[in-house]
Design a protein around this motif. Structure first.
Motif, PDB file in Angstrom:
ATOM      1  N   ARG A  93       0.836  -1.200   0.000  1.00 45.52           N
ATOM      2  CA  ARG A  93       0.000   0.000   0.000  1.00 45.52           C
ATOM      3  C   ARG A  93       0.873   1.253   0.000  1.00 45.52           C
ATOM      4  O   ARG A  93       1.871   1.318   0.714  1.00 45.52           O
ATOM      5  CB  ARG A  93      -0.874   0.033   1.242  1.00 45.52           C
ATOM      6  CG  ARG A  93      -1.718  -1.190   1.391  1.00 45.52           C
ATOM      7  CD  ARG A  93      -3.093  -0.780   1.820  1.00 45.52           C
ATOM      8  NE  ARG A  93      -3.960  -1.937   1.839  1.00 45.52           N
ATOM      9  CZ  ARG A  93      -4.882  -2.154   0.926  1.00 45.52           C
ATOM     10  NH1 ARG A  93      -5.043  -1.312  -0.034  1.00 45.52           N
ATOM     11  NH2 ARG A  93      -5.639  -3.213   0.993  1.00 45.52           N
ATOM     12  N   PRO A  94       0.454   2.255  -0.758  1.00 44.08           N
ATOM     13  CA  PRO A  94       1.187   3.522  -0.710  1.00 44.08           C
ATOM     14  C   PRO A  94       0.908   4.246   0.613  1.00 44.08           C
ATOM     15  O   PRO A  94      -0.133   4.034   1.241  1.00 44.08           O
ATOM     16  CB  PRO A  94       0.613   4.307  -1.896  1.00 44.08           C
ATOM     17  CG  PRO A  94      -0.727   3.718  -2.132  1.00 44.08           C
ATOM     18  CD  PRO A  94      -0.643   2.279  -1.705  1.00 44.08           C
ATOM     19  N   ALA A  95       1.832   5.089   1.017  1.00 44.56           N
ATOM     20  CA  ALA A  95       1.619   5.905   2.217  1.00 44.56           C
ATOM     21  C   ALA A  95       0.474   6.878   1.944  1.00 44.56           C
ATOM     22  O   ALA A  95       0.312   7.364   0.829  1.00 44.56           O
ATOM     23  CB  ALA A  95       2.887   6.674   2.563  1.00 44.56           C
ATOM     24  N   TYR A 111     -12.944   2.788  -2.202  1.00 44.68           N
ATOM     25  CA  TYR A 111     -12.323   2.004  -3.275  1.00 44.68           C
ATOM     26  C   TYR A 111     -10.818   2.194  -3.363  1.00 44.68           C
ATOM     27  O   TYR A 111     -10.138   1.432  -4.037  1.00 44.68           O
ATOM     28  CB  TYR A 111     -12.993   2.275  -4.632  1.00 44.68           C
ATOM     29  CG  TYR A 111     -13.125   3.737  -4.984  1.00 44.68           C
ATOM     30  CD1 TYR A 111     -12.066   4.458  -5.522  1.00 44.68           C
ATOM     31  CD2 TYR A 111     -14.326   4.401  -4.771  1.00 44.68           C
ATOM     32  CE1 TYR A 111     -12.193   5.792  -5.838  1.00 44.68           C
ATOM     33  CE2 TYR A 111     -14.467   5.731  -5.092  1.00 44.68           C
ATOM     34  CZ  TYR A 111     -13.399   6.425  -5.634  1.00 44.68           C
ATOM     35  OH  TYR A 111     -13.534   7.752  -5.937  1.00 44.68           O
ATOM     36  N   THR A 112     -10.283   3.172  -2.652  1.00 44.58           N
ATOM     37  CA  THR A 112      -8.824   3.332  -2.642  1.00 44.58           C
ATOM     38  C   THR A 112      -8.163   2.401  -1.636  1.00 44.58           C
ATOM     39  O   THR A 112      -6.951   2.423  -1.473  1.00 44.58           O
ATOM     40  CB  THR A 112      -8.422   4.791  -2.342  1.00 44.58           C
ATOM     41  OG1 THR A 112      -8.912   5.153  -1.051  1.00 44.58           O
ATOM     42  CG2 THR A 112      -8.961   5.732  -3.409  1.00 44.58           C
ATOM     43  N   GLU A 113      -8.946   1.582  -0.972  1.00 45.02           N
ATOM     44  CA  GLU A 113      -8.405   0.579  -0.063  1.00 45.02           C
ATOM     45  C   GLU A 113      -8.072  -0.716  -0.801  1.00 45.02           C
ATOM     46  O   GLU A 113      -7.539  -1.649  -0.207  1.00 45.02           O
ATOM     47  CB  GLU A 113      -9.401   0.289   1.068  1.00 45.02           C
ATOM     48  CG  GLU A 113      -9.652   1.466   1.973  1.00 45.02           C
ATOM     49  CD  GLU A 113      -8.399   1.957   2.672  1.00 45.02           C
ATOM     50  OE1 GLU A 113      -7.548   1.128   3.060  1.00 45.02           O
ATOM     51  OE2 GLU A 113      -8.266   3.184   2.843  1.00 45.02           O
ATOM     52  N   ALA A 144      -5.564   1.669  -5.174  1.00 45.43           N
ATOM     53  CA  ALA A 144      -4.830   2.402  -4.138  1.00 45.43           C
ATOM     54  C   ALA A 144      -3.515   2.945  -4.688  1.00 45.43           C
ATOM     55  O   ALA A 144      -3.149   4.087  -4.425  1.00 45.43           O
ATOM     56  CB  ALA A 144      -4.571   1.504  -2.932  1.00 45.43           C
ATOM     57  N   GLY A 145      -2.817   2.144  -5.459  1.00 45.41           N
ATOM     58  CA  GLY A 145      -1.557   2.591  -6.055  1.00 45.41           C
ATOM     59  C   GLY A 145      -1.762   3.715  -7.050  1.00 45.41           C
ATOM     60  O   GLY A 145      -1.025   4.701  -7.057  1.00 45.41           O
ATOM     61  N   TRP A 146      -2.780   3.560  -7.895  1.00 44.90           N
ATOM     62  CA  TRP A 146      -3.074   4.599  -8.889  1.00 44.90           C
ATOM     63  C   TRP A 146      -3.439   5.911  -8.196  1.00 44.90           C
ATOM     64  O   TRP A 146      -2.914   6.961  -8.541  1.00 44.90           O
ATOM     65  CB  TRP A 146      -4.223   4.146  -9.799  1.00 44.90           C
ATOM     66  CG  TRP A 146      -4.691   5.217 -10.720  1.00 44.90           C
ATOM     67  CD1 TRP A 146      -4.122   5.607 -11.894  1.00 44.90           C
ATOM     68  CD2 TRP A 146      -5.818   6.083 -10.518  1.00 44.90           C
ATOM     69  NE1 TRP A 146      -4.834   6.641 -12.446  1.00 44.90           N
ATOM     70  CE2 TRP A 146      -5.882   6.955 -11.610  1.00 44.90           C
ATOM     71  CE3 TRP A 146      -6.781   6.178  -9.515  1.00 44.90           C
ATOM     72  CZ2 TRP A 146      -6.864   7.927 -11.736  1.00 44.90           C
ATOM     73  CZ3 TRP A 146      -7.762   7.151  -9.637  1.00 44.90           C
ATOM     74  CH2 TRP A 146      -7.798   8.010 -10.747  1.00 44.90           C
ATOM     75  N   TYR A 147      -4.326   5.841  -7.206  1.00 52.05           N
ATOM     76  CA  TYR A 147      -4.768   7.035  -6.498  1.00 52.05           C
ATOM     77  C   TYR A 147      -3.594   7.679  -5.759  1.00 52.05           C
ATOM     78  O   TYR A 147      -3.427   8.899  -5.772  1.00 52.05           O
ATOM     79  CB  TYR A 147      -5.890   6.673  -5.521  1.00 52.05           C
ATOM     80  CG  TYR A 147      -6.752   7.827  -5.096  1.00 52.05           C
ATOM     81  CD1 TYR A 147      -7.784   8.277  -5.892  1.00 52.05           C
ATOM     82  CD2 TYR A 147      -6.558   8.452  -3.865  1.00 52.05           C
ATOM     83  CE1 TYR A 147      -8.603   9.319  -5.494  1.00 52.05           C
ATOM     84  CE2 TYR A 147      -7.368   9.495  -3.459  1.00 52.05           C
ATOM     85  CZ  TYR A 147      -8.389   9.926  -4.276  1.00 52.05           C
ATOM     86  OH  TYR A 147      -9.185  10.971  -3.867  1.00 52.05           O
ATOM     87  N   GLY A 148      -2.759   6.850  -5.139  1.00 49.14           N
ATOM     88  CA  GLY A 148      -1.578   7.366  -4.442  1.00 49.14           C
ATOM     89  C   GLY A 148      -0.636   8.100  -5.374  1.00 49.14           C
ATOM     90  O   GLY A 148      -0.084   9.146  -5.027  1.00 49.14           O
ATOM     91  N   ARG A 149      -0.451   7.578  -6.592  1.00 48.20           N
ATOM     92  CA  ARG A 149       0.406   8.257  -7.574  1.00 48.20           C
ATOM     93  C   ARG A 149      -0.205   9.585  -8.002  1.00 48.20           C
ATOM     94  O   ARG A 149       0.510  10.571  -8.199  1.00 48.20           O
ATOM     95  CB  ARG A 149       0.656   7.364  -8.789  1.00 48.20           C
ATOM     96  CG  ARG A 149       1.683   6.277  -8.535  1.00 48.20           C
ATOM     97  CD  ARG A 149       2.092   5.538  -9.799  1.00 48.20           C
ATOM     98  NE  ARG A 149       0.975   4.858 -10.455  1.00 48.20           N
ATOM     99  CZ  ARG A 149       0.471   3.680 -10.089  1.00 48.20           C
ATOM    100  NH1 ARG A 149       1.003   3.042  -9.074  1.00 48.20           N
ATOM    101  NH2 ARG A 149      -0.542   3.141 -10.743  1.00 48.20           N
TER     102      ARG A 149
END
Length: 165
Positions: A20-22, A65-67, A72-77
């Motif tokens: 998971r991204p921070a 949905y970002t969980e 999650a990776g896409w949203y974090g980027r």
């Protein structure tokens, strides 16, 4: 054969859930936010909060949905990239000329409908801006630019004029 492929895909999907991204989350008052010094009208503040701050502040809202990876990776980027382009919560830490430039990019990208990006508004329909909201946001940003120029740049200009003598 297809059952093995499905089980393999399921295993990969479950495995990537571990990575998971921070998260970008610093709740509480943000004393360096642009609106701490240059208050925005209620309508503009609402636009900033629902259409800008998720990617351009210190406190991103993460929908359910970002969980789930790979979302999650896409949203974090997207958040990381947005913060690289500008952070409303760190605005007052910028020198005046960079503040003006940041606001100029905001005005330009919002009026050309490049911000918020279509991928974001596809997931968050409430972030889509009306023509009136775009105009109000741009007018407020131009007013803030004028205030910054009036307060900070004459001192820079006077110093530069004195250096030329």
């Amino acid at each position: 054969m297809s059952r093995r492929i499905l089980l393999g895909l399921l295993a990969v999907l479950l495995l990537i859930q571990v990575f998971r991204p921070a998260k970008n989350s610093r709740p509480g008052p943000q004393p360096h936010n642009v609106t701490a010094l240059y208050p925005a009208p209620a309508g503009v503040q609402a636009v900033l909060e629902r259409a800008c701050y998720d990617c351009h502040s210190n406190n991103t809202r993460y929908p359910w949905y970002t969980e789930v990876q790979p979302v999650a990776g896409w949203y974090g980027r997207q958040v990381t990239e947005g913060l690289e382009h500008g952070n409303f919560d760190e605005f007052r830490n910028l020198p005046p000329r960079r503040q003006i430039g940041f606001l100029e990019r905001c005005i330009d990208q919002v009026t050309r409908r490049e911000m918020p990006p279509s991928g974001y508004t596809a997931l968050r329909r409430e972030a889509t801006l009306s023509v009136d909201e775009v105009q109000a946001l741009a007018a407020w940003a131009r007013d803030v630019q004028r205030q910054i120029r009036a307060a900070a740049l004459p001192a820079d200009s006077a110093g530069a004029a004195a250096d030329r003598r």
